[in-house]
Write an enzyme that holds these catalytic residues in place. Sequence first.
Site, short mmCIF file in Angstrom:
data_model
loop_
_atom_site.label_atom_id
_atom_site.label_comp_id
_atom_site.label_asym_id
_atom_site.label_seq_id
_atom_site.Cartn_x
_atom_site.Cartn_y
_atom_site.Cartn_z
N ARG A 136 0.88 -1.18 0.00
CA ARG A 136 0.00 0.00 0.00
C ARG A 136 0.91 1.23 0.00
O ARG A 136 2.05 1.15 0.46
CB ARG A 136 -0.86 0.03 1.27
CG ARG A 136 -1.82 -1.13 1.42
CD ARG A 136 -2.58 -1.05 2.73
NE ARG A 136 -3.55 -2.14 2.86
CZ ARG A 136 -3.30 -3.30 3.47
NH1 ARG A 136 -2.12 -3.53 4.02
NH2 ARG A 136 -4.23 -4.24 3.55
N LYS A 161 -1.92 -2.27 7.51
CA LYS A 161 -3.32 -2.00 7.87
C LYS A 161 -3.84 -3.18 8.70
O LYS A 161 -3.57 -4.33 8.38
CB LYS A 161 -4.14 -1.87 6.59
CG LYS A 161 -5.51 -1.32 6.82
CD LYS A 161 -6.17 -1.08 5.48
CE LYS A 161 -7.65 -0.83 5.66
NZ LYS A 161 -8.36 -0.84 4.40
N HIS A 228 -2.98 2.51 -5.80
CA HIS A 228 -3.76 1.29 -5.53
C HIS A 228 -3.99 0.48 -6.80
O HIS A 228 -4.14 -0.74 -6.74
CB HIS A 228 -5.08 1.65 -4.83
CG HIS A 228 -5.27 0.85 -3.58
ND1 HIS A 228 -4.43 0.96 -2.50
CD2 HIS A 228 -6.18 -0.10 -3.25
CE1 HIS A 228 -4.83 0.11 -1.55
NE2 HIS A 228 -5.88 -0.54 -1.98
N ARG A 231 -1.22 -1.90 -6.95
CA ARG A 231 -1.39 -3.02 -6.02
C ARG A 231 -2.42 -4.02 -6.57
O ARG A 231 -2.21 -5.24 -6.53
CB ARG A 231 -1.84 -2.45 -4.66
CG ARG A 231 -1.99 -3.46 -3.54
CD ARG A 231 -2.18 -2.72 -2.23
NE ARG A 231 -3.12 -3.36 -1.33
CZ ARG A 231 -2.79 -4.25 -0.41
NH1 ARG A 231 -1.55 -4.65 -0.28
NH2 ARG A 231 -3.72 -4.77 0.39
N HIS A 254 -4.50 -9.14 3.47
CA HIS A 254 -5.95 -9.06 3.68
C HIS A 254 -6.34 -9.94 4.86
O HIS A 254 -5.79 -11.03 5.02
CB HIS A 254 -6.70 -9.58 2.44
CG HIS A 254 -6.66 -8.64 1.28
ND1 HIS A 254 -6.89 -9.03 -0.01
CD2 HIS A 254 -6.43 -7.30 1.22
CE1 HIS A 254 -6.80 -7.99 -0.83
NE2 HIS A 254 -6.51 -6.93 -0.10
N TYR A 263 -10.22 -10.16 -7.09
CA TYR A 263 -9.24 -10.28 -8.19
C TYR A 263 -9.59 -11.42 -9.15
O TYR A 263 -9.16 -11.40 -10.29
CB TYR A 263 -7.82 -10.45 -7.63
CG TYR A 263 -7.42 -9.24 -6.83
CD1 TYR A 263 -7.30 -7.99 -7.43
CD2 TYR A 263 -7.24 -9.31 -5.45
CE1 TYR A 263 -6.99 -6.86 -6.70
CE2 TYR A 263 -6.93 -8.18 -4.71
CZ TYR A 263 -6.80 -6.96 -5.33
OH TYR A 263 -6.51 -5.85 -4.61
#
Length: 275
Positions: A136, A161, A228, A231, A254, A263
């Site tokens: 990120r 995150k 992003h 990414r 994630h 995805y």
Amino acid sequence: ADAQSWIEKLRQVLLIQDKGKGTVKNYTAEMILLFKYYNSKTVATITQEDIQQYIVYIKTVHKVGRSKCRSVASACAFFYKQVIKMPYVLPSALYPQKQFILPNIMSQQEVKQLFAAPLTLKEYCVIGLLYGSGLRISEVASLCILDIESASKRIKVVQGKGAKDRYTLLSDNLLDKLRQYYVAAKRPKEFLFTSPQTGKAFHPRSMQLVVTGAMRKAGFTPKGYTSHTLRHSFATHMLDNGSNIHVIKTLLGHSRLETTMVYLHLQQHTQFGIV
């Protein structure tokens, strides 16, 4: 003064629960706005109906979108359950259904075009970390020298995150560029990207500008590609090349597989209807 002391309590609970900086900032900001809106009431007398009325108000008067309504509702739910300790139910009827929007991604050809543009060493490294390691933008900005594990060809992402550490990929080519940048940047002590003005890590917004500059050089400004996008492209191209979705989930950091599942919709063979 009443509202102020509740905001302090909220901050303390968020910190004790190890919530991320973004969550602390958003929740406190949302509650401050709510308390200001009901400034004639004490915090403890604001009811669930009041909150619902407030969400209707910001939707109709300020025309805010679904994610903003959700953000307000989540902040209120946390505040009433964890701080005031009163039951509070998220009023789901107040925010519209999530629109299923596929993220923008670049083709592998476009990625080649981007790296072939006349990028500065810094631009190359930032783009390389976003696309080659799936970081990120905030993780690129706060990347520490010690977390680049050149011997084992991986990058440790510390407290990304959701406050989870993880490892991600580091290619030989990118490692070589990062070493060149490190020397050119006069061997920074802690953060790879250290701001000459502050001596601290670059702000993620400054990093966004680096990406914008690189995209402009490659002629992609009209396409609106962001950090992003790179990414997302990293994840999708890995799937295209046969990587396992669970591996990609781990590399991206994630917490839920559903987040990574998007995805699958972006893979080339699904786009061409050959499934």
